[in-house]
Design a protein around this motif. Structure first.
Motif, PDB file in Angstrom:
ATOM      1  N   LYS A  70       0.823  -1.192   0.000  1.00 56.99           N
ATOM      2  CA  LYS A  70       0.000   0.000   0.000  1.00 56.99           C
ATOM      3  C   LYS A  70       0.873   1.266   0.000  1.00 56.99           C
ATOM      4  CE  LYS A  70      -3.085  -0.078   3.309  1.00 56.99           C
ATOM      5  NZ  LYS A  70      -4.357  -0.262   4.023  1.00 56.99           N
ATOM      6  N   GLU A  71       1.883   1.258   0.852  1.00 59.24           N
ATOM      7  CA  GLU A  71       2.784   2.413   0.917  1.00 59.24           C
ATOM      8  C   GLU A  71       3.537   2.599  -0.397  1.00 59.24           C
ATOM      9  OE1 GLU A  71       3.602   2.574   5.722  1.00 59.24           O
ATOM     10  OE2 GLU A  71       5.199   1.844   4.391  1.00 59.24           O
ATOM     11  N   GLY A  72       3.895   1.491  -1.014  1.00 63.13           N
ATOM     12  CA  GLY A  72       4.564   1.556  -2.318  1.00 63.13           C
ATOM     13  C   GLY A  72       3.665   2.205  -3.354  1.00 63.13           C
ATOM     14  N   PRO A  97      -8.330   6.761   7.939  1.00 63.27           N
ATOM     15  CA  PRO A  97      -7.012   6.133   8.130  1.00 63.27           C
ATOM     16  C   PRO A  97      -6.189   6.051   6.841  1.00 63.27           C
ATOM     17  CG  PRO A  97      -8.722   4.781   9.154  1.00 63.27           C
ATOM     18  CD  PRO A  97      -9.423   5.887   8.435  1.00 63.27           C
ATOM     19  N   LEU A  98      -6.861   5.819   5.715  1.00 66.45           N
ATOM     20  CA  LEU A  98      -6.142   5.779   4.434  1.00 66.45           C
ATOM     21  C   LEU A  98      -5.533   7.142   4.139  1.00 66.45           C
ATOM     22  CD1 LEU A  98      -8.424   3.776   1.957  1.00 66.45           C
ATOM     23  CD2 LEU A  98      -5.994   3.371   2.410  1.00 66.45           C
ATOM     24  N   LEU A 102      -1.641   8.230   3.682  1.00 68.53           N
ATOM     25  CA  LEU A 102      -1.206   8.979   2.496  1.00 68.53           C
ATOM     26  C   LEU A 102      -0.377  10.196   2.887  1.00 68.53           C
ATOM     27  CD1 LEU A 102      -4.204   9.322   0.011  1.00 68.53           C
ATOM     28  CD2 LEU A 102      -1.854   8.713  -0.579  1.00 68.53           C
ATOM     29  N   GLU A 103      -0.878  10.943   3.859  1.00 71.68           N
ATOM     30  CA  GLU A 103      -0.188  12.157   4.288  1.00 71.68           C
ATOM     31  C   GLU A 103       1.190  11.817   4.834  1.00 71.68           C
ATOM     32  OE1 GLU A 103      -2.576  15.432   5.694  1.00 71.68           O
ATOM     33  OE2 GLU A 103      -2.535  15.137   3.516  1.00 71.68           O
ATOM     34  N   GLU A 104       1.250  10.721   5.588  1.00 72.14           N
ATOM     35  CA  GLU A 104       2.533  10.288   6.154  1.00 72.14           C
ATOM     36  C   GLU A 104       3.518   9.925   5.062  1.00 72.14           C
ATOM     37  OE1 GLU A 104       0.765   8.199   9.993  1.00 72.14           O
ATOM     38  OE2 GLU A 104       2.357   7.019   9.028  1.00 72.14           O
ATOM     39  N   VAL A 105       3.039   9.134   4.100  1.00 71.13           N
ATOM     40  CA  VAL A 105       3.912   8.649   3.030  1.00 71.13           C
ATOM     41  C   VAL A 105       4.375   9.800   2.147  1.00 71.13           C
ATOM     42  CG1 VAL A 105       3.963   7.244   0.924  1.00 71.13           C
ATOM     43  CG2 VAL A 105       2.959   6.307   3.016  1.00 71.13           C
ATOM     44  N   LYS A 107       4.500  13.081   2.913  1.00 67.28           N
ATOM     45  CA  LYS A 107       5.050  14.192   3.660  1.00 67.28           C
ATOM     46  C   LYS A 107       6.364  14.672   3.046  1.00 67.28           C
ATOM     47  CE  LYS A 107       5.915  12.893   7.801  1.00 67.28           C
ATOM     48  NZ  LYS A 107       5.666  12.297   9.111  1.00 67.28           N
ATOM     49  N   PRO A 108       6.626  15.966   2.908  1.00 64.59           N
ATOM     50  CA  PRO A 108       5.793  17.085   3.353  1.00 64.59           C
ATOM     51  C   PRO A 108       4.860  17.602   2.255  1.00 64.59           C
ATOM     52  CG  PRO A 108       7.900  17.921   2.664  1.00 64.59           C
ATOM     53  CD  PRO A 108       7.881  16.455   2.317  1.00 64.59           C
ATOM     54  N   LYS A 109       4.674  16.811   1.204  1.00 63.29           N
ATOM     55  CA  LYS A 109       3.848  17.280   0.088  1.00 63.29           C
ATOM     56  C   LYS A 109       2.364  17.268   0.424  1.00 63.29           C
ATOM     57  CE  LYS A 109       6.094  14.957  -3.426  1.00 63.29           C
ATOM     58  NZ  LYS A 109       6.019  14.269  -4.687  1.00 63.29           N
ATOM     59  N   ASN A 110       1.656  18.168  -0.200  1.00 61.86           N
ATOM     60  CA  ASN A 110       0.208  18.202  -0.143  1.00 61.86           C
ATOM     61  C   ASN A 110      -0.316  17.112  -1.075  1.00 61.86           C
ATOM     62  OD1 ASN A 110      -1.970  19.519   0.932  1.00 61.86           O
ATOM     63  ND2 ASN A 110      -1.133  21.514   0.338  1.00 61.86           N
ATOM     64  N   VAL A 111      -1.272  16.328  -0.630  1.00 67.34           N
ATOM     65  CA  VAL A 111      -1.700  15.192  -1.444  1.00 67.34           C
ATOM     66  C   VAL A 111      -2.965  15.517  -2.241  1.00 67.34           C
ATOM     67  CG1 VAL A 111      -2.286  12.751  -1.419  1.00 67.34           C
ATOM     68  CG2 VAL A 111      -0.800  13.667   0.346  1.00 67.34           C
TER      69      VAL A 111
END
Ligand code: GDP
Ligand code: MG
Length: 171
Positions: A70-72, A97-98, A102-105, A107-111
């Motif tokens: 998922k992170e990939g 939670p998804l 996403l925000e964590e993966v 980071k620091p970009k706006n998704v």
């Protein structure tokens, strides 16, 4: 001539919400599509959005229990559609939670993100109100569409994909 911009979109959401149905609906209803069998559930698609040619790569995710996978997928994508099923409250509860992941993966970009409540044709067994969807989208500061992969009358499915492309291009 300049190459048309390429946008990588990934579709997330609990199994059974209709991710594949939405992607196939989008690809087959309005445009010619091509499936690349070497990339599992990844489609390439050309579209004109606001008079500009855009090439999309669309990843229809599966195997959601595998966190690394998922992170990939999240690292790969430029923009994301999170889908829930309006008849499945549990799928709605998996959205936040998804988005956090996403925000964590990213980071620091706006998704760049779009929220889709699918299966709007099943209004009689609805478990999540339109207002709840709208509220969640407002909290996540993203666009929201209720639509139906099997009865897409107003073209909301294509609109969701196109809006996500616009969102990606704005960043
Ligand atoms: P995925 O696991 O998220 O890819 O979900 P699928 O695309 O495989 O769809 C799961 C099930 O929901 C299938 O039986 C679909 O036929 C059904 N389905 C998908 N979209 C819709 C929809 O908009 N309305 C209805 N009624 N059924 C849908
Ligand atoms: Mg699927």
């Amino acid at each position: 001539m300049a190459k048309s911009p390429e946008v990588k979109l990934a579709v997330f959401g609990r199994a059974g919400v209709g991710k594949s149905a939405l992607v196939v609906r989008f690809l087959t209803r309005r445009f010619i599509w091509e499936y690349d069998p070497t990339l599992e559930s990844t489609y390439r698609h050309q579209a004109n959005i606001d008079d500009e040619a855009v090439t999309m790569e669309i990843l229809d995710t599966a195997g959601q229990d595998d966190l690394q996978l998922k992170e990939g997928h999240m690292r790969w994508g430029d923009g994301f559609i999170i889908v829930y099923d309006i008849t499945d409250r549990g799928s709605f509860e998996e959205v936040a939670p998804l988005r956090t992941l996403l925000e964590e993966v990213k980071k620091p970009k706006n998704v760049p993100l779009v929220l889709v409540g699918n299966k709007s044709d099943l209004d009689h067994i609805r478990q999540v109100s339109t207002e709840e969807g709208e509220r969640l989208a407002a909290e996540m500061a993203c666009a929201f569409y209720e639509c139906s992969a099997c009865a897409d009358e107003g073209g909301a499915v294509a609109e969701a994909f196109h809006e996500l492309c616009r969102e990606v291009r704005r960043r």
